[in-house]
Design an enzyme around this catalytic site. Structure first.
Site, mmCIF file in Angstrom:
data_model
loop_
_atom_site.group_PDB
_atom_site.id
_atom_site.type_symbol
_atom_site.label_atom_id
_atom_site.label_comp_id
_atom_site.label_asym_id
_atom_site.label_seq_id
_atom_site.Cartn_x
_atom_site.Cartn_y
_atom_site.Cartn_z
ATOM 1 N N GLU A 63 -5.221 1.607 2.374
ATOM 2 C CA GLU A 63 -5.097 0.463 3.277
ATOM 3 C C GLU A 63 -5.280 0.868 4.721
ATOM 4 O O GLU A 63 -5.872 0.131 5.516
ATOM 5 C CB GLU A 63 -3.734 -0.211 3.080
ATOM 6 C CG GLU A 63 -3.584 -1.558 3.790
ATOM 7 C CD GLU A 63 -3.053 -1.451 5.224
ATOM 8 O OE1 GLU A 63 -3.009 -2.474 5.919
ATOM 9 O OE2 GLU A 63 -2.678 -0.333 5.648
ATOM 10 N N GLU A 64 -4.769 2.055 5.081
ATOM 11 C CA GLU A 64 -4.790 2.465 6.483
ATOM 12 C C GLU A 64 -6.192 2.797 7.001
ATOM 13 O O GLU A 64 -6.410 2.865 8.203
ATOM 14 C CB GLU A 64 -3.879 3.684 6.689
ATOM 15 C CG GLU A 64 -2.394 3.424 6.453
ATOM 16 C CD GLU A 64 -1.764 2.546 7.516
ATOM 17 O OE1 GLU A 64 -2.465 2.122 8.467
ATOM 18 O OE2 GLU A 64 -0.556 2.279 7.404
ATOM 19 N N ASP A 99 5.856 2.446 6.495
ATOM 20 C CA ASP A 99 4.630 1.660 6.432
ATOM 21 C C ASP A 99 3.707 2.364 5.451
ATOM 22 O O ASP A 99 3.044 3.341 5.831
ATOM 23 C CB ASP A 99 4.008 1.561 7.828
ATOM 24 C CG ASP A 99 2.680 0.844 7.874
ATOM 25 O OD1 ASP A 99 2.293 0.260 6.847
ATOM 26 O OD2 ASP A 99 2.023 0.873 8.928
ATOM 27 N N HIS A 125 3.931 3.501 12.861
ATOM 28 C CA HIS A 125 2.993 4.630 12.898
ATOM 29 C C HIS A 125 3.548 5.817 13.682
ATOM 30 O O HIS A 125 2.821 6.530 14.362
ATOM 31 C CB HIS A 125 1.633 4.195 13.454
ATOM 32 C CG HIS A 125 0.803 3.457 12.450
ATOM 33 N ND1 HIS A 125 -0.567 3.371 12.538
ATOM 34 C CD2 HIS A 125 1.144 2.779 11.321
ATOM 35 C CE1 HIS A 125 -1.030 2.661 11.504
ATOM 36 N NE2 HIS A 125 0.004 2.292 10.758
ATOM 37 N N HIS A 170 0.818 -1.215 0.000
ATOM 38 C CA HIS A 170 0.000 0.000 0.000
ATOM 39 C C HIS A 170 0.852 1.266 0.000
ATOM 40 O O HIS A 170 1.854 1.361 0.692
ATOM 41 C CB HIS A 170 -1.029 -0.011 1.134
ATOM 42 C CG HIS A 170 -0.498 0.113 2.534
ATOM 43 N ND1 HIS A 170 -0.295 1.334 3.142
ATOM 44 C CD2 HIS A 170 -0.183 -0.819 3.450
ATOM 45 C CE1 HIS A 170 0.133 1.142 4.383
ATOM 46 N NE2 HIS A 170 0.214 -0.155 4.593
ATOM 47 N N ASP A 212 3.763 -6.076 3.540
ATOM 48 C CA ASP A 212 3.542 -4.984 4.476
ATOM 49 C C ASP A 212 4.674 -4.996 5.500
ATOM 50 O O ASP A 212 5.732 -5.576 5.249
ATOM 51 C CB ASP A 212 2.168 -5.124 5.149
ATOM 52 C CG ASP A 212 1.531 -3.780 5.482
ATOM 53 O OD1 ASP A 212 2.219 -2.946 6.095
ATOM 54 O OD2 ASP A 212 0.353 -3.567 5.154
#
Length: 351
Positions: free
Chosen positions: A208-209, A176, A315, A66, A231
């Site tokens: 995706e998130e 990410d 994150h 992603h 991922d």
């Protein structure tokens, strides 16, 4: 373009979930040289196809990484010019206080995230994390000046560029999952050196998130025989249990769990051992929280796998990976793809 250069361009760029079009052209430009076909679908996914060696009824394998990142969004402009904001994707408010940010208004505007100084807090507030709704962004303008350049709904990203740490490790925001895009890029280059029967779709997915919408629609369009999500996984740090993490520099994590097809996962580990590619096992007993879940439940169900790049401080704006893991993950994918043939596929997909 080498893989690390592409990764740096992507991480330094902006592309919050739903607004990935800002980095689309960088991905298209990189993959175009190695693809037989490349397109962008209605939702914004970039689909790069590398055709297999057979001419008809090719197996279809979809690789998904992603391209979106977590970020912030303007929700109000106060009378004094301060900007109130909310999150897009899973952000821990503790990680954004005191950060430098870029407000993507009519032009990019530098700002800082602030809140009440500790000296002026009530004693009851000292041991509590500051909530996002109690923070503001200061870009230095009055309300009238802000409103000329900023609208409610404008996105905001942390101001951070990729940093080289010691050895092969790098730190950045948005690793990410732009590290996953880097793996796909390295893999498509590897496949140029070896024979493979399958048609391989390298899909840079959107959203995706927040919803996995890109993987859902991309998989519906392609209808692959096998779906593989690339991922990131939780990298080992001192405060985390080794049983819940994977170590940087020791290869990708091969996920075990309900979203994962057992025979394909077994074949993936066999290929890793055959070619002496380091790997680790990653346990995910429930939904993986990755594009693998979205692909698995598309149409009648797609047999799926998940490969995780070890990543520390997920994150946050200082996520850390080891570039060695990018290469190992890409090689494992390439050799796995080369091992799949029309003759072997049915046996692999049986339970």
């Amino acid at each position: 373009m080498d893989t690390k250069t592409l990764l740096e361009l992507l991480c330094n760029g902006k592309g919050v979930s739903g607004y990935e079009y800002t980095i689309k052209d960088t991905i298209v430009s990189a993959f175009d040289k190695y693809s037989d076909e490349i397109s962008v679908d209605n939702l914004g996914n970039v689909l790069a196809l590398k055709k297999g060696s057979t001419k008809e009824d090719n197996i279809k394998i979809m690789l998904a990484g992603h391209m979106d990142e977590i970020g912030l969004m303007v929700k109000d402009i106060e009378d004094n010019g301060f900007i109130r904001f909310t999150n897009i994707g899973g952000i821990d408010p503790r990680t954004i206080l005191g950060q430098e940010v870029i407000v993507h208004g009519k032009k990019d505007l530098f700002g800082v995230v602030g809140s009440k100084p500790p000296h002026l807090q009530d004693p009851s507030e000292h041991d509590k994390a500051i909530k996002m709704e109690d923070m503001t962004i200061d870009i230095g303008y009055s309300k009238e000046e802000v409103e000329k350049l900023v609208n409610i709904g404008d996105t905001i990203t942390i101001r951070r560029e990729l940093l080289n740490l010691q050895g092969d490790r790098v730190a950045s925001k948005a690793l990410d999952d732009r590290a996953g895009i880097a793996v796909l890029f390295e893999c498509i280059k590897e496949l140029g050196k070896i024979r493979h029967e399958a048609d391989v779709y390298f899909v840079s997915t959107v959203q995706e998130e927040v919803s996995m919408a890109g993987a859902l629609t991309g998989a519906y369009k392609i209808n692959p025989d096998i779906g593989i999500a690339v991922d990131v996984g939780f990298g080992t740090t001192p405060e985390l249990s080794k049983s819940d993490t994977i170590e940087l520099g020791k290869g990708p994590g091969i996920t075990l769990g309900g979203n994962i097809h057992p025979r394909l996962r077994q074949k993936l580990t066999e290929v890793a051992r055959e070619y002496n590619i380091p790997f680790q096992m990653e346990i995910s007993p429930g939904p993986t929280g990755t594009d693998a879940r979205a692909m698995q439940i598309t149409r009648e169900g797609i047999p799926s796998l998940c490969l995780s790049i070890p990543l520390r401080y997920m994150h946050t704006s200082v996520e850390v990976i080891d570039m060695v893991d990018i290469k190992h993950t890409a090689k494992l994918l390439a050799f796995f793809i080369a091992s799949i043939s029309n003759d072997s596929l049915e046996g692999l997909l049986c339970y």
